[in-house]
Write a protein that holds these residues in place. Structure first.
Motif, PDB file in Angstrom:
ATOM      1  N   SER A 154       6.273   5.147   2.343  1.00  0.00           N
ATOM      2  CA  SER A 154       7.567   4.844   1.727  1.00  0.00           C
ATOM      3  C   SER A 154       8.310   3.815   2.558  1.00  0.00           C
ATOM      4  O   SER A 154       8.095   3.702   3.758  1.00  0.00           O
ATOM      5  CB  SER A 154       8.401   6.123   1.608  1.00  0.00           C
ATOM      6  OG  SER A 154       8.676   6.646   2.896  1.00  0.00           O
ATOM      7  N   ARG A 158       0.923  -3.489 -10.125  1.00  0.00           N
ATOM      8  CA  ARG A 158       0.879  -3.488  -8.652  1.00  0.00           C
ATOM      9  C   ARG A 158       1.755  -4.606  -8.096  1.00  0.00           C
ATOM     10  O   ARG A 158       1.946  -5.636  -8.724  1.00  0.00           O
ATOM     11  CB  ARG A 158      -0.556  -3.709  -8.132  1.00  0.00           C
ATOM     12  CG  ARG A 158      -1.577  -2.647  -8.489  1.00  0.00           C
ATOM     13  CD  ARG A 158      -1.317  -1.268  -7.893  1.00  0.00           C
ATOM     14  NE  ARG A 158      -1.110  -1.218  -6.483  1.00  0.00           N
ATOM     15  CZ  ARG A 158      -1.999  -0.799  -5.574  1.00  0.00           C
ATOM     16  NH1 ARG A 158      -3.177  -0.389  -5.967  1.00  0.00           N
ATOM     17  NH2 ARG A 158      -1.686  -0.775  -4.298  1.00  0.00           N
ATOM     18  N   SER A 177       5.143  -0.539   8.952  1.00  0.00           N
ATOM     19  CA  SER A 177       5.016   0.769   8.317  1.00  0.00           C
ATOM     20  C   SER A 177       5.565   1.926   9.148  1.00  0.00           C
ATOM     21  O   SER A 177       5.482   3.072   8.713  1.00  0.00           O
ATOM     22  CB  SER A 177       3.557   1.025   7.944  1.00  0.00           C
ATOM     23  OG  SER A 177       2.747   0.987   9.099  1.00  0.00           O
ATOM     24  N   PRO A 205       6.403   0.017   3.253  1.00  0.00           N
ATOM     25  CA  PRO A 205       5.061   0.555   3.047  1.00  0.00           C
ATOM     26  C   PRO A 205       4.056  -0.334   3.779  1.00  0.00           C
ATOM     27  O   PRO A 205       4.344  -1.502   4.069  1.00  0.00           O
ATOM     28  CB  PRO A 205       4.862   0.461   1.534  1.00  0.00           C
ATOM     29  CG  PRO A 205       6.238   0.373   0.963  1.00  0.00           C
ATOM     30  CD  PRO A 205       7.052  -0.341   1.996  1.00  0.00           C
ATOM     31  N   GLY A 222       0.789  -1.227   0.000  1.00  0.00           N
ATOM     32  CA  GLY A 222       0.000   0.000   0.000  1.00  0.00           C
ATOM     33  C   GLY A 222       0.817   1.272   0.000  1.00  0.00           C
ATOM     34  O   GLY A 222       1.846   1.375  -0.658  1.00  0.00           O
ATOM     35  N   SER A 223       0.360   2.203   0.797  1.00  0.00           N
ATOM     36  CA  SER A 223       0.966   3.534   0.810  1.00  0.00           C
ATOM     37  C   SER A 223       2.094   3.619   1.826  1.00  0.00           C
ATOM     38  O   SER A 223       2.278   2.740   2.660  1.00  0.00           O
ATOM     39  CB  SER A 223      -0.107   4.578   1.131  1.00  0.00           C
ATOM     40  OG  SER A 223      -0.617   4.340   2.431  1.00  0.00           O
TER      41      SER A 223
END
Length: 177
Positions: A48, A78, A171, A59, A45-46
């Motif tokens: 860095s 993806r 994350s 991420p 996902g989101s």
């Protein structure tokens, strides 16, 4: 030296080395290793990623739900994290190397993995990226990876990393072990 699947089956039947192998692999393994099956798929996902000398982060990731047929849909462009049904517990003196089943690369799916050292306990997680212009579907239980077990000579440091047990992503920054 690569260990043949037949030479490892006794250890596996005793509950050592690899757990949850399919009946096919326990009864009639093919080639020089064992095929591994898909348990679940997460989409990267989101956020860095970062790998520094003392910290790291990835991420975030999102577990996907399979459709009514037990399939996941991998969208073009993806990247995903694929986790195995099988769980590893390699003894000292053995290492596992992983390779894709050829249907993946023939369909434009790249497969990324790392070496599995002795001392790691849990399922494996691999990266799959769809480079094709069309979606790709993969079913829960599909054989998608191949594990080859090799002997290692000399002193070995057992795995003591933070991915122990099959953690998928991290994350926020954390210290390296």
């Amino acid at each position: 030296m690569i260990q043949s699947p037949m030479s490892l089956l006794e250890l596996i039947r005793e509950g050592k080395l690899i757990k949850n192998l399919s009946a096919r692999e326990l009864q009639n393994p093919e080639g020089v290793g064992f095929d591994l099956q898909l348990a679940n798929l997460s989409r990267i996902g989101s956020g860095s990623g970062s790998l520094r000398s003392t910290t790291r982060r990835t991420p975030d990731s999102e577990f996907l739900s399979a459709d009514n047929d037990g399939c996941f849909r991998m969208e073009p462009g993806r990247s995903y994290l694929a986790t195995t049904i099988e769980e590893f517990d390699l003894p000292e003196g053995m290492v596992a190397l992983f390779y894709p089943r050829s249907t993946l690369f023939r369909s434009g799916i790249s497969f990324s993995s790392s070496v599995l050292p002795p001392g790691y306990i849990g399922p494996m997680t691999f990266a799959l990226t769809n480079h094709h212009i069309e979606a790709f579907e993969i079913e829960i239980g599909a054989r998608f990876a191949h594990a080859v077990i090799q002997l290692v000579s000399g002193d070995i440091g057992l795995y003591r990393g933070q991915w122990q047990g099959g953690r998928i992503s991290q994350s926020t920054d954390e210290g390296q072990v």
